[in-house]
Design an enzyme around this catalytic site. Structure first.
Site, PDB file in Angstrom:
ATOM      1  N   SER A   9      28.856  93.726  74.121  1.00 25.47           N
ATOM      2  CA  SER A   9      29.006  93.834  75.566  1.00 25.47           C
ATOM      3  C   SER A   9      30.488  93.866  75.941  1.00 25.47           C
ATOM      4  O   SER A   9      31.229  92.930  75.647  1.00 25.47           O
ATOM      5  CB  SER A   9      28.311  92.641  76.229  1.00 25.47           C
ATOM      6  OG  SER A   9      28.431  92.741  77.625  1.00 25.47           O
ATOM      7  N   HIS A  34      27.149  97.980  75.395  1.00 26.60           N
ATOM      8  CA  HIS A  34      26.511  97.491  76.626  1.00 26.60           C
ATOM      9  C   HIS A  34      27.586  97.345  77.706  1.00 26.60           C
ATOM     10  O   HIS A  34      28.624  96.717  77.485  1.00 26.60           O
ATOM     11  CB  HIS A  34      25.846  96.148  76.317  1.00 26.60           C
ATOM     12  CG  HIS A  34      25.077  95.555  77.452  1.00 26.60           C
ATOM     13  ND1 HIS A  34      23.769  95.913  77.752  1.00 26.60           N
ATOM     14  CD2 HIS A  34      25.410  94.601  78.355  1.00 26.60           C
ATOM     15  CE1 HIS A  34      23.345  95.212  78.781  1.00 26.60           C
ATOM     16  NE2 HIS A  34      24.326  94.410  79.180  1.00 26.60           N
ATOM     17  N   ASP A  36      28.313  96.167  81.564  1.00 27.54           N
ATOM     18  CA  ASP A  36      27.817  95.379  82.694  1.00 27.54           C
ATOM     19  C   ASP A  36      28.543  95.764  83.979  1.00 27.54           C
ATOM     20  O   ASP A  36      29.709  95.411  84.176  1.00 27.54           O
ATOM     21  CB  ASP A  36      28.064  93.887  82.436  1.00 27.54           C
ATOM     22  CG  ASP A  36      27.143  93.315  81.371  1.00 27.54           C
ATOM     23  OD1 ASP A  36      25.932  93.566  81.435  1.00 27.54           O
ATOM     24  OD2 ASP A  36      27.654  92.614  80.477  1.00 27.54           O
ATOM     25  N   MET A  38      28.944  95.001  87.733  1.00 29.25           N
ATOM     26  CA  MET A  38      28.623  93.898  88.656  1.00 29.25           C
ATOM     27  C   MET A  38      29.303  94.136  89.998  1.00 29.25           C
ATOM     28  O   MET A  38      30.468  94.523  90.043  1.00 29.25           O
ATOM     29  CB  MET A  38      29.142  92.577  88.088  1.00 29.25           C
ATOM     30  CG  MET A  38      28.624  92.226  86.722  1.00 29.25           C
ATOM     31  SD  MET A  38      29.284  90.620  86.218  1.00 29.25           S
ATOM     32  CE  MET A  38      28.703  90.521  84.528  1.00 29.25           C
ATOM     33  N   HIS A  67      24.127  98.375  82.321  1.00 28.26           N
ATOM     34  CA  HIS A  67      23.327  97.332  82.983  1.00 28.26           C
ATOM     35  C   HIS A  67      23.877  97.169  84.396  1.00 28.26           C
ATOM     36  O   HIS A  67      24.954  96.621  84.595  1.00 28.26           O
ATOM     37  CB  HIS A  67      23.472  96.040  82.154  1.00 28.26           C
ATOM     38  CG  HIS A  67      22.826  94.837  82.767  1.00 28.26           C
ATOM     39  ND1 HIS A  67      23.088  93.555  82.310  1.00 28.26           N
ATOM     40  CD2 HIS A  67      21.936  94.691  83.791  1.00 28.26           C
ATOM     41  CE1 HIS A  67      22.382  92.683  83.022  1.00 28.26           C
ATOM     42  NE2 HIS A  67      21.695  93.343  83.929  1.00 28.26           N
ATOM     43  N   MET A  69      24.131  95.451  87.637  1.00 32.06           N
ATOM     44  CA  MET A  69      23.881  94.222  88.409  1.00 32.06           C
ATOM     45  C   MET A  69      24.408  94.467  89.813  1.00 32.06           C
ATOM     46  O   MET A  69      25.447  93.949  90.232  1.00 32.06           O
ATOM     47  CB  MET A  69      24.570  93.034  87.724  1.00 32.06           C
ATOM     48  CG  MET A  69      23.801  92.534  86.530  1.00 32.06           C
ATOM     49  SD  MET A  69      24.765  91.437  85.494  1.00 32.06           S
ATOM     50  CE  MET A  69      25.506  92.634  84.408  1.00 32.06           C
ATOM     51  N   MET A 138      16.389  89.558  80.401  1.00 33.81           N
ATOM     52  CA  MET A 138      17.547  88.668  80.624  1.00 33.81           C
ATOM     53  C   MET A 138      17.182  87.272  80.120  1.00 33.81           C
ATOM     54  O   MET A 138      16.220  86.659  80.596  1.00 33.81           O
ATOM     55  CB  MET A 138      17.890  88.579  82.120  1.00 33.81           C
ATOM     56  CG  MET A 138      18.508  89.813  82.741  1.00 33.81           C
ATOM     57  SD  MET A 138      19.938  90.485  81.912  1.00 33.81           S
ATOM     58  CE  MET A 138      21.080  89.110  81.889  1.00 33.81           C
ATOM     59  N   ASP A 176      19.258  90.151  76.451  1.00 30.80           N
ATOM     60  CA  ASP A 176      20.635  90.081  76.963  1.00 30.80           C
ATOM     61  C   ASP A 176      20.919  88.681  77.491  1.00 30.80           C
ATOM     62  O   ASP A 176      20.339  88.264  78.492  1.00 30.80           O
ATOM     63  CB  ASP A 176      20.808  91.120  78.081  1.00 30.80           C
ATOM     64  CG  ASP A 176      22.234  91.172  78.622  1.00 30.80           C
ATOM     65  OD1 ASP A 176      23.135  90.594  77.992  1.00 30.80           O
ATOM     66  OD2 ASP A 176      22.431  91.798  79.679  1.00 30.80           O
TER      67      ASP A 176
HETATM   68  C1  DX5 Z   1      25.346  88.663  81.627  1.00 31.61           C
HETATM   69  C2  DX5 Z   1      25.505  90.028  81.054  1.00 31.61           C
HETATM   70  C3  DX5 Z   1      25.516  90.088  79.592  1.00 31.61           C
HETATM   71  C4  DX5 Z   1      26.665  89.374  78.929  1.00 31.61           C
HETATM   72  C5  DX5 Z   1      26.132  88.727  77.707  1.00 31.61           C
HETATM   73  O1  DX5 Z   1      25.140  88.761  82.989  1.00 31.61           O
HETATM   74  O2  DX5 Z   1      24.448  90.843  81.474  1.00 31.61           O
HETATM   75  O3  DX5 Z   1      25.457  91.432  79.138  1.00 31.61           O
HETATM   76  O4  DX5 Z   1      27.683  90.249  78.549  1.00 31.61           O
HETATM   77  O5  DX5 Z   1      27.084  87.867  77.216  1.00 31.61           O
HETATM   78  P1  DX5 Z   1      26.700  86.680  76.246  1.00 31.61           P
HETATM   79  O6  DX5 Z   1      26.234  87.320  74.966  1.00 31.61           O
HETATM   80  O7  DX5 Z   1      27.983  85.913  76.080  1.00 31.61           O
HETATM   81  O8  DX5 Z   1      25.634  85.877  76.901  1.00 31.61           O
HETATM   82 ZN    ZN Z   2      24.209  92.800  80.509  1.00 38.92          ZN
END
Ligand code: DX5
Ligand code: ZN
Length: 220
Positions: A9, A34, A36, A38, A67, A69, A138, A176
């Site tokens: 990630s 991956h 993220d 946000m 992903h 968010m 999740m 995840d």
């Molecule tokens: C959390 C993210 C994850 C995050 C996971 O909101 O969606 O993708 O990067 O990180 P770890 O493996 O540290 O939980």
């Molecule tokens: Zn994620």
């Protein structure tokens, strides 16, 4: 059996040295990256968007697993699709017109994914499993890396795997949040295909080696 996938990630990388990170993951056994996205609204944190993804796209041939968010992800789908995403997963809790939005992702030629927070009932989300390529479980509340794996995610994973079998569906399943060397083999044995890993692969600073160790743990 098809190969299990490690998906590092990006959010946990050192953004001051992204080139080194990209070189390490490109030469590792990671098959997915991956990403993220946000918005500081659906989740309290902010990360990056299409500009950063397209810059990184130029440096990697990995499968880009985005992903979102983001509240109302529909408004951002076109730019994320054009940034070089291969798959876009949206949150059940963030979107009013899920089926239409998932179809929109496919209309851009991308794989569609659905994801949901630990408090959301699997039974509520499952009605959309027939129109996705990917289900992302999740195992922490979305928003931050470095959180502890929630053990109730094990039963939730079993439910998703069972639903996939009983309904003859063939979406991939990722986990995840809080995935680490101590739980990854159990998750693999229960039927997860993809393991998103942030803090656990960056902790020791040897990204390349850690990814390959994780890969060998789930591909024996
Ligand atoms: C959390 C993210 C994850 C995050 C996971 O909101 O969606 O993708 O990067 O990180 P770890 O493996 O540290 O939980
Ligand atoms: Zn994620």
């Amino acid at each position: 059996m098809s190969e299990k996938i490690i998906a590092p990630s990006l959010i946990s990388a050192n953004f001051n040295n992204l080139e080194d990170f990209m070189n390490q993951i490109n030469s590792s056994k990671a098959a997915w990256l991956h990403l993220d996205v946000m918005d500081g609204h659906f989740v309290p944190n902010l990360s990056f968007g299409a500009k950063v993804i397209s810059n990184i796209r130029a440096k990697s041939d990995l499968f880009f697993d985005v992903h979102m968010m983001v509240k109302n992800p529909s408004r951002l789908l076109e730019q994320i699709a054009n940034s070089g995403a291969d798959q876009i997963s949206i949150h059940y809790e963030a979107c009013d017109h899920l089926r239409t939005t998932l179809q929109k992702i496919r209309s851009y030629g991308k794989k569609s994914g659905i994801t949901f927070n630990p408090t959301t009932k699997i039974e509520d989300v499952a009605e959309y499993f027939d129109c996705v390529d990917h289900v992302q479980l999740m195992s922490v509340q979305a928003g931050f890396d470095g959180q502890e794996f929630l053990t109730e995610s094990i039963d939730r994973l079993k439910k998703i795997v069972k639903y996939r079998e009983e309904n003859n569906l063939n979406f991939t399943i990722s986990v995840d949040g809080g995935v680490n060397p101590n739980n990854i083999q159990l998750l693999a044995s229960l039927g997860a295909d993809v393991f998103v890993m942030g803090s656990a692969i960056f902790r020791k600073g040897q990204v390349f080696q850690t990814i390959d160790i994780m890969h060998s743990l789930v591909n024996k």
